[in-house]
Design a protein around this motif. Sequence first.
Motif, mmCIF file in Angstrom:
data_model
loop_
_atom_site.group_PDB
_atom_site.id
_atom_site.type_symbol
_atom_site.label_atom_id
_atom_site.label_comp_id
_atom_site.label_asym_id
_atom_site.label_seq_id
_atom_site.Cartn_x
_atom_site.Cartn_y
_atom_site.Cartn_z
ATOM 1 N N GLY A 129 0.795 -0.993 -0.128
ATOM 2 C CA GLY A 129 0.096 0.097 -0.171
ATOM 3 C C GLY A 129 0.914 1.310 -0.107
ATOM 4 O O GLY A 129 2.113 1.387 -0.167
ATOM 5 N N SER A 130 0.206 2.406 0.406
ATOM 6 C CA SER A 130 0.905 3.617 0.196
ATOM 7 C C SER A 130 1.740 3.757 1.332
ATOM 8 O O SER A 130 2.782 4.507 1.274
ATOM 9 C CB SER A 130 0.041 4.858 -0.412
ATOM 10 N N LYS A 131 1.316 3.129 2.525
ATOM 11 C CA LYS A 131 2.050 3.258 3.915
ATOM 12 C C LYS A 131 2.754 2.025 4.194
ATOM 13 O O LYS A 131 3.577 2.134 4.970
ATOM 14 C CB LYS A 131 0.937 3.788 4.787
ATOM 15 N N GLU A 132 2.452 0.960 3.995
ATOM 16 C CA GLU A 132 2.886 -0.421 4.477
ATOM 17 C C GLU A 132 3.067 -1.381 3.329
ATOM 18 O O GLU A 132 2.343 -1.562 2.287
ATOM 19 C CB GLU A 132 1.890 -0.905 5.613
ATOM 20 N N GLU A 133 3.990 -2.406 3.276
ATOM 21 C CA GLU A 133 4.144 -3.428 2.712
ATOM 22 C C GLU A 133 4.387 -4.623 3.667
ATOM 23 O O GLU A 133 5.415 -4.514 4.464
ATOM 24 C CB GLU A 133 5.254 -3.171 1.738
ATOM 25 N N PHE A 134 3.408 -5.657 3.337
ATOM 26 C CA PHE A 134 3.503 -6.799 4.360
ATOM 27 C C PHE A 134 2.957 -7.968 3.704
ATOM 28 O O PHE A 134 2.219 -7.964 2.724
ATOM 29 C CB PHE A 134 3.217 -6.441 5.889
ATOM 30 N N ILE A 135 3.226 -8.983 4.254
ATOM 31 C CA ILE A 135 2.323 -10.349 4.284
ATOM 32 C C ILE A 135 1.304 -10.589 5.281
ATOM 33 O O ILE A 135 2.151 -10.549 6.530
ATOM 34 C CB ILE A 135 3.343 -11.528 3.891
ATOM 35 N N GLY A 136 0.237 -10.787 5.033
ATOM 36 C CA GLY A 136 -0.551 -10.882 6.472
ATOM 37 C C GLY A 136 -1.734 -12.050 6.378
ATOM 38 O O GLY A 136 -2.048 -12.560 5.186
ATOM 39 N N ALA A 137 -2.155 -12.537 7.520
ATOM 40 C CA ALA A 137 -3.218 -13.652 7.583
ATOM 41 C C ALA A 137 -3.957 -13.227 8.618
ATOM 42 O O ALA A 137 -3.710 -12.496 9.636
ATOM 43 C CB ALA A 137 -2.546 -14.952 7.664
ATOM 44 N N HIS A 138 -5.238 -13.642 8.601
ATOM 45 C CA HIS A 138 -6.215 -13.117 9.739
ATOM 46 C C HIS A 138 -7.226 -14.426 10.176
ATOM 47 O O HIS A 138 -7.555 -15.128 9.480
ATOM 48 C CB HIS A 138 -7.311 -12.022 8.821
ATOM 49 N N ASN A 139 -7.435 -14.390 11.250
ATOM 50 C CA ASN A 139 -8.269 -15.466 12.003
ATOM 51 C C ASN A 139 -9.367 -14.690 12.480
ATOM 52 O O ASN A 139 -9.136 -14.031 13.447
ATOM 53 C CB ASN A 139 -7.618 -16.331 12.944
ATOM 54 N N GLY A 140 -10.624 -14.830 12.073
ATOM 55 C CA GLY A 140 -11.790 -14.119 12.766
ATOM 56 C C GLY A 140 -12.696 -13.443 11.540
ATOM 57 O O GLY A 140 -12.616 -13.692 10.405
ATOM 58 N N THR A 141 -13.647 -12.829 12.042
ATOM 59 C CA THR A 141 -14.728 -12.283 11.088
ATOM 60 C C THR A 141 -15.224 -10.858 11.513
ATOM 61 O O THR A 141 -15.163 -10.702 12.832
ATOM 62 C CB THR A 141 -16.363 -13.330 11.234
#
Length: 173
Positions: free
Chosen positions: A92-104
Amino acid sequence: MCRLAFVPKTVLKPKELKAILKELEESFGGHGNGIGYWKRTGKKVEPFVAKSDNVEIGELKGKVQFPFIFHTRFASYGYKSRENTHPFYVRGSKEEFIGAHNGTLNKDVFAALYWQLRWHGIKLEGDTDSEVVFRTAGELGLDVLEELSGVFLVLKKSKNEAIVYNNSCLLYT
């Protein structure tokens, strides 16, 4: 709910590691598996994200770099598809990362973030609440994750560590 794993390094044999990840999948997942890490070759650092119906860790022997994120999906938002499988690579314009999420996410929060992204022309690969959150974090900063429900696991390009957000605390490995 999905299952997440952060593997900083391992002395396990590929067969043992695969058995652990398969156990995570079978315990509550199975709608898509993914693995992500920062591939380092000399001074070059690139994101690596593999998504499939069944991540064959044994086939990645010699290719996987540590640390890495493993995610097995149990679909709540979005179709059961490769595009909706985690982890996501975000630049993105502010961050670069690899991410995963658990939840809704709450449906109202999801809708508000989704339409903000669309309004600003941010394209999505799939249609999950998790991707919407991560694309938002890429544009606004990772601090937005502290306010949202679920557990977010993030690997930053600049660091060899994971950051875990779970809306009650922030953990660094």
